[in-house]
Structures are given as structure tokens and as C-alpha cells.
Design an enzyme around this catalytic site. Sequence first.
Site, PDB file in Angstrom:
ATOM      1  N   LYS A 107     -54.902  -9.116  26.582  1.00  0.00           N
ATOM      2  CA  LYS A 107     -53.527  -9.506  25.339  1.00  0.00           C
ATOM      3  C   LYS A 107     -54.349 -10.215  24.245  1.00  0.00           C
ATOM      4  O   LYS A 107     -54.066 -11.208  23.765  1.00  0.00           O
ATOM      5  CB  LYS A 107     -52.451 -10.734  26.444  1.00  0.00           C
ATOM      6  CG  LYS A 107     -51.492 -11.003  27.109  1.00  0.00           C
ATOM      7  CD  LYS A 107     -50.123 -11.873  27.646  1.00  0.00           C
ATOM      8  CE  LYS A 107     -49.012 -11.023  27.928  1.00  0.00           C
ATOM      9  NZ  LYS A 107     -49.368 -11.057  29.329  1.00  0.00           N
TER      10      LYS A 107
HETATM   11  C1  LIG Z   1     -48.525  -9.930  30.083  1.00  0.00           C
HETATM   12  C2  LIG Z   1     -48.621  -8.706  30.896  1.00  0.00           C
HETATM   13  C3  LIG Z   1     -48.402  -7.193  31.272  1.00  0.00           C
HETATM   14  C4  LIG Z   1     -46.778  -6.623  30.624  1.00  0.00           C
HETATM   15  O1  LIG Z   1     -47.785  -6.435  29.495  1.00  0.00           O
HETATM   16  P1  LIG Z   1     -46.175  -5.560  28.291  1.00  0.00           P
HETATM   17  O2  LIG Z   1     -46.820  -5.864  27.203  1.00  0.00           O
HETATM   18  O3  LIG Z   1     -45.721  -7.225  28.413  1.00  0.00           O
HETATM   19  O4  LIG Z   1     -44.957  -4.683  28.979  1.00  0.00           O
HETATM   20  C5  LIG Z   1     -49.169  -6.653  31.863  1.00  0.00           C
HETATM   21  N1  LIG Z   1     -50.026  -7.204  32.866  1.00  0.00           N
HETATM   22  C6  LIG Z   1     -50.943  -7.925  32.561  1.00  0.00           C
HETATM   23  C7  LIG Z   1     -51.556  -8.259  33.296  1.00  0.00           C
HETATM   24  C8  LIG Z   1     -50.007  -9.235  31.763  1.00  0.00           C
HETATM   25  O5  LIG Z   1     -50.720 -10.709  31.592  1.00  0.00           O
END
Ligand SMILES: *Cc1c(COP(=O)(O)O)cnc(C)c1O
Length: 437
Positions: A107
Amino acid sequence: MHFYSTNNPNHIVSLKEAVVKGLAPDQGLYMPVNIPRLPGRFFNELPRKTFREIGYEVIGALFKEDLSDAQIKELVDHTLAFDAPLVEVEKDVYSLELFHGPTLAFKDFGARFCSKLMAMLMQGENRKVRVLVATSGDTGSAVANGFFKVEGVEVIVLYPKGKVSELQEKQFTTLGENITALEVDGVFDDCQALVKQAFLDPELNEKMLLTSANSINVARWIPQCLYYFYAYSRLSKTDKRVAVSVPSGNFGNLGAGILAERMGLPIDMFIASTNVNRVVPDFLAGSHFEAKPSIATISNSMDVGNPSNFFRLLALYGNDEALFRKKVKGFYFGDQDTQRAMVKIKEETGYIMDPHGAVGYLGLRNLMKMHPGEFVGIFLETAHPAKFKSVVDETLGIDLPIPERLQAFMKGKKEVVGMGKSFGEFKGILIGLDGTA
Ligand SMILES: *Cc1c(COP(=O)(O)O)cnc(C)c1O
């Protein structure tokens, strides 16, 4: 670049409006009106390009009408300030490590891009943007760190008191400067409801410019396509077909991979890998799309029962469900399978996967078992295993060291504003902050 709403193709807005609004007024998701295809030359040169050089071309193709070359360079340099190495874990199976950023999860890419772009788009406006974000942990830390010290932007993180781990909490409560953390005496849904109500409140919206930086926002979504190009560029030359498995919750990350493919990246198959929150794998297997209440698992950042990017995926395939099902395979896994995979890979190769990456690995393995020798595959490792230390330690019987970057947060001093869950109180705090801004 212009955007339309998935609920109304005739509702067209500018990049600035899409980024500042986040969600279309009809609650639809913003989608690019045109997806540019990159030239053959770009793909021939991929293996010789750096991550940033790839970023300049891809972001340039998308945003050249909106930003100058200098702005594109600044934006990409800020976003791609750390690497995303491709590590071969087993023969033909690669882990794309997306956890080398400041909060050790993928993210960080979207949050850093979003903050910088928002600041650029707001240049010359005489008021600040105020970003409201409700978090159950990971989003708050990525957004707060992405926006830290970004001029013209203030971030207010709302989180449920006592419901996030100390490590997560420290990542957004110790920064200070333009980051304010509100500790809400309630649960995550209360925080979310307060944020939603703030966007609808006429008085607040009159007084200040409010926006969101959740994963729906195109400024968080689009930059995630960059590491798909980069991962592909680092694969050795192969005659095999290329598959990419994405451990998914809200499905923004997978959507960004499909965006890269629509821009011309030759990925032959995507895998939507989930935990038992299996709404999308069920859809891909032939069911209707039906949101469900979420179920708690050890890969808790993917505990999503109503994935908000689903209609974005469908739109990328021209709302053609058959095509969507042909290009994306879905698999889901229980916690036991996930833990078994973590143990197996650790024992056989020494590689440590976090529970989210392990779900991605399992999805890839399933596809490769169904088509022996046909694919080389990449799974996305979305978080550093130390972010899920208690699960990883317990599963593998180890004491995983906490990386320095995470330890540094632990030393910071927590500073929060405590509050109940009434909207009146929240509104009072927001207006009070305005006086000091
Ligand atoms: C947010 C997150 C996901 C999921 O990602 P999306 O784009 O919402 O499908 C997967 N793994 C981790 C560690 C995350 O923080």
C-alpha cells in the site's frame, strides 16, 4: 486523462476532480475513458530499463495531458523510492516483494503516489485539502506515512481504540506534523460511518475541502500497475506463458494488474487468490456476484466480504463476464492450507512468506498443477512477514526479527486525540483543527 463513472458512462470528469472526489457522486468508481497502449519499442526495451524509467513511460502515457514531464518525473521518483525485487522461490515460481517501503506493505506505492499527486493538483489553491481516513490498521499507516510532511494536505486518521496492534498504531500516531490521529471509542465500522457522514455534512464541506485516500481513489489504484511492468521486465526470457497471482481483498491490486495488461503487458493469466472470503472466486466459477459478511482469517488484510473494486475489474473487461472469467482464474484457501504452505516453503527453501503472500502462492500453484510445464508464475508478496509476526512465529516456530524500520516506529511517542463515536464531537474536532491550521 478523463474518467467516467462505472454507474454512468456519460458522467465524465477531469483527473483533478476524480482524485479530489475519490468516489463519483452516483457512488460509481472512476475509470479511465481511454486506456493507452504502449508501443512495441517500450516492451522490447523493458529488460534494460530501471523501475523509475518504466514508471516515467507508463505514467507519462497515462497523464501526459495533465502533468508536465518534470511533474511526472517528480511523482515517479517520489513513489518508486524503494525496490520491488523479484525472488525465485521454486523453479518457475517467483515472489514479487512489494514490502520494501516505509510501512512494509504494498500500500506504500499507492499512498505515496496519491499524496504527491494530490499536492500537485492542489497547487495554487489557497485552501488545504483534508484527507479523512478510517482504518483497521494497515491503510492508516500507509496513508499517514505517504502524506507525512506533504504541503497543502492534512491527514486525519480515525481508528478504533484497542482494536489495532501496537505496532500498527505506532505507525500513524507517532508522526505529528500534518498527521492527526483520532482514537475513537468504538469499532472500525463506527470510524467508517463518521468519515462517510463528514463527506455528506454541508456545513463541514462549506468550511473545508474534504477528501478520502481509500483504495477506491484512482490516485491510489493506478500507480499499482507499475510493479507489474517491472516484475515482467525482470523475468528471464521464457517460452512459457506468464501467470500472476494476486492475494486479494478489495481487489484494487488485481485491477491494477489488469490495467497493465490492457496497456499491452503480455500477461497470459491472472489469478484472484483469496482466503475464505470467496465472493470473487465464486463469481469466477460461475456464480452471481453476491456480497457477503466478512469472515475473520489469519490473512486479515483480505477479510473483505464486499470487494469495492469488483465493478472496476468488470469494466476493464468491457463488462463482458465471459471474457473476465476466461482471463482470470479464482481460488480460495482456508487458514490451515495457508499455514501449511508457509511451513512447506520455509522447510524446502528457507523462504518466509507472510499469510497474504502464502495465499497468492497457493493460487499460483493450483494453476500450475492444472497446466503442468505450461506457465512461469509470479505471486505478489504484499507485506513483510514481520508485519504479521505473531501468526508467522506461531506457524513456523520461529522468532522473526523485526526490521529496523518497524522498530523505529516503536520508539516514537503516541499522540492522539481521544473521542467518543458521536458525529457532533467529530465535527467539533475537525472545526477546531481548522482554527490551528
Ligand atoms: C490491503 C492488502 C491486501 C489486499 O489488497 P487489495 O488491493 O485490497 O485486494 C493484501 N495483502 C495485504 C498485506 C494488504 O495490506
